[in-house]
Design a protein around this motif. Structure first.
Motif, PDB file in Angstrom:
ATOM      1  N   UNK A 166       0.805  -1.233   0.000  1.00  0.00           N
ATOM      2  CA  UNK A 166       0.000   0.000   0.000  1.00  0.00           C
ATOM      3  C   UNK A 166       0.831   1.272   0.000  1.00  0.00           C
ATOM      4  N   UNK A 167       2.096   1.189   0.411  1.00  0.00           N
ATOM      5  CA  UNK A 167       2.859   2.420   0.628  1.00  0.00           C
ATOM      6  C   UNK A 167       4.098   2.583  -0.248  1.00  0.00           C
ATOM      7  N   UNK A 168       4.640   1.497  -0.756  1.00  0.00           N
ATOM      8  CA  UNK A 168       5.811   1.615  -1.630  1.00  0.00           C
ATOM      9  C   UNK A 168       5.375   2.125  -3.005  1.00  0.00           C
ATOM     10  N   UNK A 169       6.272   2.820  -3.679  1.00  0.00           N
ATOM     11  CA  UNK A 169       5.960   3.335  -5.011  1.00  0.00           C
ATOM     12  C   UNK A 169       5.811   2.191  -6.008  1.00  0.00           C
ATOM     13  N   UNK A 170       5.114   2.464  -7.080  1.00  0.00           N
ATOM     14  CA  UNK A 170       4.982   1.466  -8.145  1.00  0.00           C
ATOM     15  C   UNK A 170       6.352   1.047  -8.667  1.00  0.00           C
ATOM     16  N   UNK A 213       0.069  -3.364 -14.440  1.00  0.00           N
ATOM     17  CA  UNK A 213      -0.568  -2.813 -15.638  1.00  0.00           C
ATOM     18  C   UNK A 213      -2.059  -2.617 -15.380  1.00  0.00           C
ATOM     19  N   UNK A 214      -2.467  -1.386 -15.087  1.00  0.00           N
ATOM     20  CA  UNK A 214      -3.866  -1.127 -14.773  1.00  0.00           C
ATOM     21  C   UNK A 214      -4.816  -1.490 -15.910  1.00  0.00           C
ATOM     22  N   UNK A 247      -7.776   5.467 -19.567  1.00  0.00           N
ATOM     23  CA  UNK A 247      -7.059   4.397 -20.269  1.00  0.00           C
ATOM     24  C   UNK A 247      -7.989   3.378 -20.909  1.00  0.00           C
ATOM     25  N   UNK A 248      -9.206   3.796 -21.264  1.00  0.00           N
ATOM     26  CA  UNK A 248     -10.175   2.843 -21.804  1.00  0.00           C
ATOM     27  C   UNK A 248      -9.714   2.254 -23.135  1.00  0.00           C
ATOM     28  N   UNK A 249      -9.053   3.051 -23.965  1.00  0.00           N
ATOM     29  CA  UNK A 249      -8.549   2.509 -25.227  1.00  0.00           C
ATOM     30  C   UNK A 249      -7.518   1.412 -24.980  1.00  0.00           C
ATOM     31  N   UNK A 250      -6.656   1.618 -23.983  1.00  0.00           N
ATOM     32  CA  UNK A 250      -5.676   0.592 -23.629  1.00  0.00           C
ATOM     33  C   UNK A 250      -6.359  -0.635 -23.040  1.00  0.00           C
ATOM     34  N   UNK A 251      -7.400  -0.420 -22.240  1.00  0.00           N
ATOM     35  CA  UNK A 251      -8.160  -1.540 -21.686  1.00  0.00           C
ATOM     36  C   UNK A 251      -8.766  -2.378 -22.805  1.00  0.00           C
ATOM     37  N   UNK A 252      -9.346  -1.701 -23.788  1.00  0.00           N
ATOM     38  CA  UNK A 252      -9.922  -2.420 -24.929  1.00  0.00           C
ATOM     39  C   UNK A 252      -8.860  -3.234 -25.665  1.00  0.00           C
ATOM     40  N   UNK A 253      -7.689  -2.655 -25.811  1.00  0.00           N
ATOM     41  CA  UNK A 253      -6.598  -3.353 -26.502  1.00  0.00           C
ATOM     42  C   UNK A 253      -6.178  -4.606 -25.730  1.00  0.00           C
ATOM     43  N   UNK A 254      -6.015  -4.465 -24.408  1.00  0.00           N
ATOM     44  CA  UNK A 254      -5.624  -5.611 -23.579  1.00  0.00           C
ATOM     45  C   UNK A 254      -6.721  -6.681 -23.607  1.00  0.00           C
ATOM     46  N   UNK A 255      -7.965  -6.248 -23.592  1.00  0.00           N
ATOM     47  CA  UNK A 255      -9.101  -7.177 -23.608  1.00  0.00           C
ATOM     48  C   UNK A 255      -9.046  -8.051 -24.857  1.00  0.00           C
ATOM     49  N   UNK A 256      -8.830  -7.417 -25.985  1.00  0.00           N
ATOM     50  CA  UNK A 256      -8.809  -8.163 -27.250  1.00  0.00           C
ATOM     51  C   UNK A 256      -7.599  -9.094 -27.322  1.00  0.00           C
ATOM     52  N   UNK A 257      -6.461  -8.601 -26.849  1.00  0.00           N
ATOM     53  CA  UNK A 257      -5.245  -9.426 -26.865  1.00  0.00           C
ATOM     54  C   UNK A 257      -5.392 -10.649 -25.969  1.00  0.00           C
ATOM     55  N   UNK A 258      -6.003 -10.445 -24.825  1.00  0.00           N
ATOM     56  CA  UNK A 258      -6.050 -11.508 -23.827  1.00  0.00           C
ATOM     57  C   UNK A 258      -7.169 -12.514 -24.072  1.00  0.00           C
TER      58      UNK A 258
END
Length: 290
Positions: A166-170, A213-214, A247-258
């Motif tokens: 919860x506290x360390x950086x990404x 990767x959100x 990031x919905x466009x990226x979400x759509x891309x990941x959805x299709x890839x996965x």
């Protein structure tokens, strides 16, 4: 059709433009646009149109309030929002929550949830994650603490586990997860799934997936909502609206890839009518996806 016009107007503007429309609507007619949408629309179509009218922080606050104060606590909604928001987004969300409901978000989390799940949510809701900082010299040490937490599973170890996540950086956690793999020979998600259960486990995994990767996390959540829960409308609407200008466009891309089929395809398969049209308009589908 008036509903088609409504879809065009509200989905083809950004959030700040929609807020300006609501202000002009109040000035011209002396009425609140959200109230009129609620009174004149129905079912899931209404939920999409109303959701579009909230500023992002207010929408998060709205969703958290209903997740905490509804008939049943909606733990997955709490996980989706609190595991994925930045410090600034959490600060703005808490301010909106206090303003809209005259309640303190952390106090409501404390009273409506329990155990280590509650403790981890409370930690995330502080919005105290380090940002943009990484210390390679401590990554192995943090990874060892996480590994021991997965082996020992005592209260102290669970506290250390959630404190680090919860506290360390990404940036720091990226290195910690790699060191965890080196130390244990196991991916940290697999280790958490083996060692813990319930909503505590789901929250920890969500944090890890969001660090990595959100868009992939939200693609997974959408697929699960659509296919595992028979099109869980509240989850689909919440994610599409909340991520629509992030990031919905990226979400759509990941959805299709996965998953092999596009998000647009699955929405068309499971939704219908103006509700379907509204969701597709939010997604801004490319022709090839239809």
């Amino acid at each position: 059709c008036e509903k088609d016009v409504l879809i065009d107007i509200l989905t083809q503007r950004c959030n700040s433009q929609r807020l300006m429309i609501a202000e002009a609507y109040r000035d011209m007619y002396g009425r609140d646009l959200i109230t009129d949408l609620k009174e004149n629309l129905s079912h899931h179509f209404k939920e999409v149109m109303v959701a579009l009218m909230y500023p992002p922080a207010s929408y998060d606050a709205h969703e958290l309030w209903h997740a905490l104060k509804g008939v049943d606590t909606e733990e997955q909604c709490l996980i989706d929002i609190l595991a994925s928001r930045s410090n600034m987004e959490i600060f703005q969300m808490k301010e909106a929550y206090l303003k809209q409901y005259n309640n303190d978000l952390q106090q409501d989390i404390d009273s409506e949830t329990s155990g280590y799940f509650r403790d981890t949510l409370m930690n995330l809701a502080q919005g105290t994650r380090m940002e943009g900082y990484a210390d390679p010299s401590t990554a192995a040490q943090d990874a060892m603490i996480l590994w021991e937490a997965c082996q020992q599973k005592t209260g102290e170890h669970k506290n250390m586990l959630q404190m680090i996540l919860c506290n360390k950086s990404y940036q720091q956690l990226w290195m910690v997860f790699q060191e965890f793999q080196n130390i244990s020979g196991q991916d940290i998600v697999d280790a958490i799934n083996e060692c813990y259960d319930g909503y505590f486990q789901e929250l920890l995994v969500a944090i890890v997936l969001c660090v990595r990767d959100k868009p992939s996390y939200f693609a997974y959540r959408l697929y699960s909502a659509i296919h595992d829960f028979g099109f869980h409308n509240k989850t689909v609407i919440r994610i599409l609206i909340a991520r629509s200008e992030i990031d919905l466009m990226n979400i759509r891309q990941r959805y299709k890839e996965r998953y092999g089929k596009s998000l647009i395809h699955d929405i068309k398969h499971f939704a219908s009518g103006h509700y379907e049209s509204a969701l597709l308009a939010v997604c801004v589908g490319d022709a090839e996806d239809y």
